[in-house]
Design an enzyme around this catalytic site. Structure first.
Site, short mmCIF file in Angstrom:
data_model
loop_
_atom_site.label_atom_id
_atom_site.label_comp_id
_atom_site.label_asym_id
_atom_site.label_seq_id
_atom_site.Cartn_x
_atom_site.Cartn_y
_atom_site.Cartn_z
N GLU A 67 0.84 -1.20 0.00
CA GLU A 67 0.00 0.00 0.00
C GLU A 67 0.87 1.24 0.00
O GLU A 67 2.00 1.23 0.49
CB GLU A 67 -0.91 -0.01 1.24
CG GLU A 67 -1.99 -1.06 1.13
CD GLU A 67 -2.92 -1.12 2.33
OE1 GLU A 67 -4.11 -1.31 2.13
OE2 GLU A 67 -2.44 -0.97 3.47
N GLU A 122 10.91 -1.88 6.57
CA GLU A 122 12.03 -1.17 7.19
C GLU A 122 13.02 -0.82 6.08
O GLU A 122 13.73 -1.70 5.57
CB GLU A 122 12.66 -2.07 8.26
CG GLU A 122 14.02 -1.62 8.77
CD GLU A 122 14.06 -0.19 9.27
OE1 GLU A 122 13.25 0.18 10.15
OE2 GLU A 122 14.90 0.58 8.78
N CYS A 174 -0.23 5.93 10.15
CA CYS A 174 1.03 5.29 10.52
C CYS A 174 0.77 3.95 11.19
O CYS A 174 0.02 3.88 12.15
CB CYS A 174 1.79 6.13 11.54
SG CYS A 174 2.37 7.67 10.94
N1 SAH Z 1 9.89 0.70 9.53
C1 SAH Z 1 10.21 2.08 9.64
C2 SAH Z 1 9.41 2.88 8.64
C3 SAH Z 1 7.91 2.80 8.82
S1 SAH Z 1 7.40 4.30 9.48
C4 SAH Z 1 9.99 2.57 11.04
O1 SAH Z 1 9.38 1.84 11.82
O2 SAH Z 1 10.44 3.65 11.37
C5 SAH Z 1 6.04 3.83 10.41
C6 SAH Z 1 5.98 4.71 11.66
O3 SAH Z 1 4.73 4.49 12.28
C7 SAH Z 1 7.05 4.34 12.68
O4 SAH Z 1 7.50 5.50 13.31
C8 SAH Z 1 6.27 3.48 13.66
O5 SAH Z 1 6.84 3.54 14.95
C9 SAH Z 1 4.92 4.13 13.62
N2 SAH Z 1 3.81 3.24 13.95
C10 SAH Z 1 3.72 1.91 13.79
N3 SAH Z 1 2.53 1.46 14.19
C11 SAH Z 1 1.83 2.56 14.60
C12 SAH Z 1 0.52 2.77 15.09
N4 SAH Z 1 -0.32 1.77 15.19
N5 SAH Z 1 0.16 4.04 15.45
C13 SAH Z 1 1.01 5.07 15.27
N6 SAH Z 1 2.24 4.93 14.78
C14 SAH Z 1 2.65 3.69 14.45
FE1 SF4 Z 2 8.39 -2.64 10.58
FE2 SF4 Z 2 6.20 -1.56 11.60
FE3 SF4 Z 2 8.35 -1.90 13.13
FE4 SF4 Z 2 8.38 -0.04 11.18
S1 SF4 Z 2 7.06 -0.06 12.99
S2 SF4 Z 2 9.98 -1.54 11.70
S3 SF4 Z 2 7.12 -1.05 9.65
S4 SF4 Z 2 7.13 -3.53 12.18
#
Ligand code: SAH
Ligand code: SF4
Length: 343
Positions: free
Chosen positions: A85, A160, A336
């Protein structure tokens, strides 16, 4: 679009080099949706290329729109049957948009709170699949909002990015390439859960891009419990990598901090954040983005608005800069951490 293959095809057909240039300009800068629209090419050449090639490397499903905030999400079906997505979000300036793009199908990092993490890891995206998400939104804006522009790219979708370094760095190079997308480095942000060795590599290779680090928990115990990456690179190593980043780039760094009710939103958590930041030398370059948890299929609950306000104020008392970020796309599961690419 497979640029190498197209270039080979033109060569095999004894076409001059500037044809490739014309096509690249039409596709990446003028955002045509079909080769048939490229008016600088003779009609029969357009038709031949249209038969042989696709501009996009995936099949887009119908776009979903969040009526409240204007964000849009689309599921893209990849050639091998997997799906990802990507999200288009209104930017901070009117008529400017931000594309949130994915770097992997699923994610290998397994963070306990994240919907992408929950589906596990399927495979890396190749650079073409990464940049085509940007092309898709550029084409969409051209067709539907001709006066608007796609001005920012964030690697904050599924996956990631630093676990797919080779393809992600190739994709970044294409986004910066003047003859292709021609984005300015300052308009591209990459977010990592904390892959420390790649933070250093990123500092060396892309010192002009923005970096966000998903801190989320301020102590090793909770962080390791919910973000397995912390078992490999703990907070001490993360701080070292961040020091290296700040020394090399002298740029601001952003920490993402998701607020969970009663878990990491208390006064003692503010104290622990300060303790973590004490290990960082250029503190003035740190900015914390506070994000109230977007509910997904887990037992975590978001902090209340009041709690988030208090947290922000308590950080300010310790001279730590932070902003409470508004989530967009909640109505279409596009916020997010909500991307799961369910067909
Ligand atoms: N994998 C990388 C890039 C993805 S960014 C990373 O984790 O940084 C996705 C962002 O959304 C990250 O900052 C993560 O901590 C945040 N995130 C994940 N699940 C979430 C949720 N349910 N509510 C709000 N933020 C969330
Ligand atoms: Fe992967 Fe979600 Fe963790 Fe980002 S927040 S590293 S997308 S599992």
């Amino acid at each position: 679009m497979d640029i190498k293959k197209l270039s080979q095809y033109l060569e095999d057909n004894k076409l001059p080099k500037f044809r490739l240039k014309q096509i690249l300009k039409a596709v990446y800068q003028d955002s045509v949706s079909s080769f048939l629209e490229i008016s600088t090419l003779a009609k029969d050449l357009r038709e031949k290329i249209d038969k042989e090639f696709n501009i996009l490397s995936f099949k887009p499903n119908e776009i979903q729109s969040d009526k409240k905030d204007g964000s849009q999400k689309v599921l893209l079906e990849l050639k091998d049957g997997h799906a990802i997505e990507t999200v288009l979000m209104p930017g901070s300036i009117d008529k400017h948009w931000t594309a949130c793009i994915s770097s992997q199908v699923g994610c290998p990092m397994g963070c306990s709170f994240c919907a992408t993490g929950k589906i596990g890891f399927k495979r890396n995206l190749n650079y073409e699949e990464i940049i085509d998400q940007v092309l898709f939104w550029k084409q969409y804006l051209k067709k539907n909002k001709a006066e608007d522009t796609l001005s920012n790219i964030v690697f904050m979708g599924m996956g990631e990015p630093f676990m797919n370094w080779d393809e992600v760095s190739l994709a970044i190079k294409k986004l910066l390439d003047e003859s292709l997308f021609n984005f300015s480095a300052r308009h591209i942000s990459v977010s990592t859960s904390g892959v420390a060795d790649k933070i250093k590599k990123f500092a060396r290779e892309f010192p002009q891009l923005n970096l966000a680090v998903s801190l989320v928990f301020p102590n090793d115990e909770e962080r390791s419990k919910n973000m397995p990456v912390n078992k490999k690179y703990d907070l001490r190593e993360l701080a070292q990598a961040i020091n290296y980043y700040l020394q090399t780039t002298n740029r601001k760094i952003f920490f993402e901090y998701i607020l969970f009710d009663g878990l990491n939103d208390r006064e003692e958590d503010v104290t622990q954040i300060a303790r973590f930041i004490a290990n960082i030398e250029k503190k003035h370059l740190i900015h914390i983005n506070l994000i109230r948890y977007n509910s997904t299929d887990t037992s975590f609950r978001p902090s209340s608005r009041e709690r988030a306000e208090d947290f922000h104020k308590n950080l300010a008392k310790l001279k730590i800069a932070s902003t409470i970020r508004k989530s967009v796309g909640g109505d279409i599961n596009a916020a997010c951490g909500q991307l799961a690419a369910k067909k």
